[in-house]
Write an enzyme that holds these catalytic residues in place. Sequence first.
Site, short mmCIF file in Angstrom:
data_model
loop_
_atom_site.label_atom_id
_atom_site.label_comp_id
_atom_site.label_asym_id
_atom_site.label_seq_id
_atom_site.Cartn_x
_atom_site.Cartn_y
_atom_site.Cartn_z
N HIS A 54 0.55 -1.78 0.10
CA HIS A 54 0.21 0.23 -0.29
C HIS A 54 0.65 1.04 0.41
O HIS A 54 0.23 2.40 -0.69
CB HIS A 54 -0.98 -0.09 1.70
N HIS A 100 -10.23 3.21 -0.69
CA HIS A 100 -10.27 2.66 0.59
C HIS A 100 -11.28 1.18 0.64
O HIS A 100 -12.44 1.31 0.98
CB HIS A 100 -11.63 3.82 1.08
#
Length: 739
Positions: A54, A100
């Site tokens: 990430h 998200h």
Amino acid sequence: MSLMLEPNPTQIKEERIYAEMGLTDEEFAMVEKILGRLPNYTETGLFSVMWSEHCSYKNSKPVLRKFPTTGERVLQGPGEGAGIVDIGDNQAVVFKMESHNHPSAIEPYQGAATGVGGIIRDVFSMGARPVALLNSLRFGELQSPRVKYLFEEVVAGIAGYGNCIGIPTVGGEVQFDPCYEGNPLVNAMCVGLINHEDIKKGQAHGAGNTVMYVGASTGRDGIHGATFASEELSESSEAKRPAVQVGDPFMEKLLIEACLELIQSDALVGIQDMGAAGLTSSSAEMASKAGMGIEMYLDDVPQRETGMTPYEMMLSESQERMLIVVKKGREQEIVDLFEKYDLAAVTMGKVTEDKMLRLFHKGEKVAEVPADALAEEAPIYHKPSKEAAYFAEFQAMKMETPKVENYKETLFALLQQPTIASKEWVYDQYDYQVRTSTVVTPGSDAAVVRVRGTEKGLAMTTDCNSRYIYLDPEMGGKIAVAEAARNIVCSGGEPLAITDCLNFGNPEKPEIFWQIEKSVDGMSEACRTLQTPVIGGNVSMYNERSGEAVYPTPTVGMVGLVHDLKHVTTQEFKQAGDLVYVIGETKAEFGGSELQKMIHGKIFGQSPSIDLDVELKRQKQVLEAIQAGLVQSAHDVAEGGLAVAISESAIGAKGLGATVKLDGEATAALFAESQSRFVITVKRENKEAFEKVVEAIQVGEVTSTNEVTIHNEENEVLLTANVDEMRKAWKGAIPCLLK
């Protein structure tokens, strides 16, 4: 105190505690080598989040390097909070899209809300005022109670945050497919405006300058959020709700205003959002980008929970926080400025020359690691790639046109497919008029927002047909970029650049990595041909549930420049008597189409094909005609084919319909999803001028009958549909499924 419970460096190694944090054995050995010793618990935590996929893109960097990232107008490409593109008159547009997904699967309201909050901070951390929000959402089939819950909560979360903060949510897309059942995708995009002299970077320059923490206090929410986003969802993910942050849009509204005032001060050196990996990423990245170090005293971090350890403070992803560097001696000005907005601004460290990130807590040094090692030196993996087994099978299939008995019933059924049906239920929850700059509201090909003080506008859209990309990642990647540009052009804009959100399954599976590589190849080629460089984006891997990956979904967010608001064009018919034109040829292409999915319940075969040079030529012709004032309405032909596109243009108008004649086999003429096509209407007196500029075929005219009638080349009626009935079916589909 919880400090007593932390394992010592030897235990971390022997009990492989680092593995629970997401580091491999090889990575832990690299950390040991970099430090020349075993890391302590806090240091292990710093490396584990900064070296997660990430934050580091360790699995995707080799692929991302293929994207074209420069262009005449590009002022800032990938690497900062958001990309920046010049729009003339000393102004620029700043935009970025992020995912998200994992948080939204677990805690959909807060997951979606904080996704919006995070992307807004990326934009104003560059010095820009956020002016618009968009999103791209994927869910399973709406028949499932769990999917209904996720869909309702995600939309409520986006609305709750965006509406409270006063930034209009002007556009987006929603698609529904079974592969997203356990793993929805929530991609949020923010667009901002800036003057050139206000552009700021997230860099910590100037030894001795002060590091300050501004905004909300730090809690234990979101600890290891970045690591959580770098693993597959499983039954145990439900237990990771604490890894989902909680947002406060009113606090963020104050933070925007305070930071935009701060940017006008010459005391500010650098500013960065505390996003994924919180204080760790903001401090390490700001130091590394400037070639400097940072020393921080963690006792000074504003905390809303007692007894927080250095590890917890550094890894927390509490929302609405920024890290800033200011000139030494100017701290009080900053404190006063933030106090005016009821916000904390606390001195917590200084910039150093030795390139180290050094942390102190309760008088002790609790971490000392090279900033570059965290921010730049994560290992890069060249993952094995293998063509997906299904691909050759699909490519070899002889495709047959789906059997359609009744064209009118089929059109009505398509208009009620959730992916095609009106998304009014979604965008009616969003305030899309706040700030009163929205020129084209949700529901047309692209949204348009005016650039105040000028005659210009910004057109913006998000696009990605994941089904095409699953069938043929390279072709589908080209189509995603081309469709975004087509939507911008239909709105009267010149495509400028893209931001992307690459949503894929587990990159450690060679077939998934092949999907990533091929779709990026296709997108890169389209970006080069259409001259829309990639100025930033986000990678979201491990979108799987119980080993089943989502469709490859590299979402494209594109912004275009409307040179004069007089050129703004929308998709609905304008007046009876206008001529209807179709640009582009229709082939019997049904792979991945809405019709195929509706009839067969699955997708298979070859995706539609696209010739990018033809696409560019048609886009240029359409834009030239729009800018010459020759076009009444323009609509890109997408899901559901020409019959749906013509119906949508009628549904958007009041009391108008159309009579058209389409050549070729009826099912393909009506419902095939061939690319590079437009439905355009033109005033009768502009017929000759339009045909000089655009290669198009006149197929009919707009009528005042409130009906859409489509004939075949023998002039036999294929279908006649009442526009009010179509509108009712199209608008009612999603609310009906949610009951």
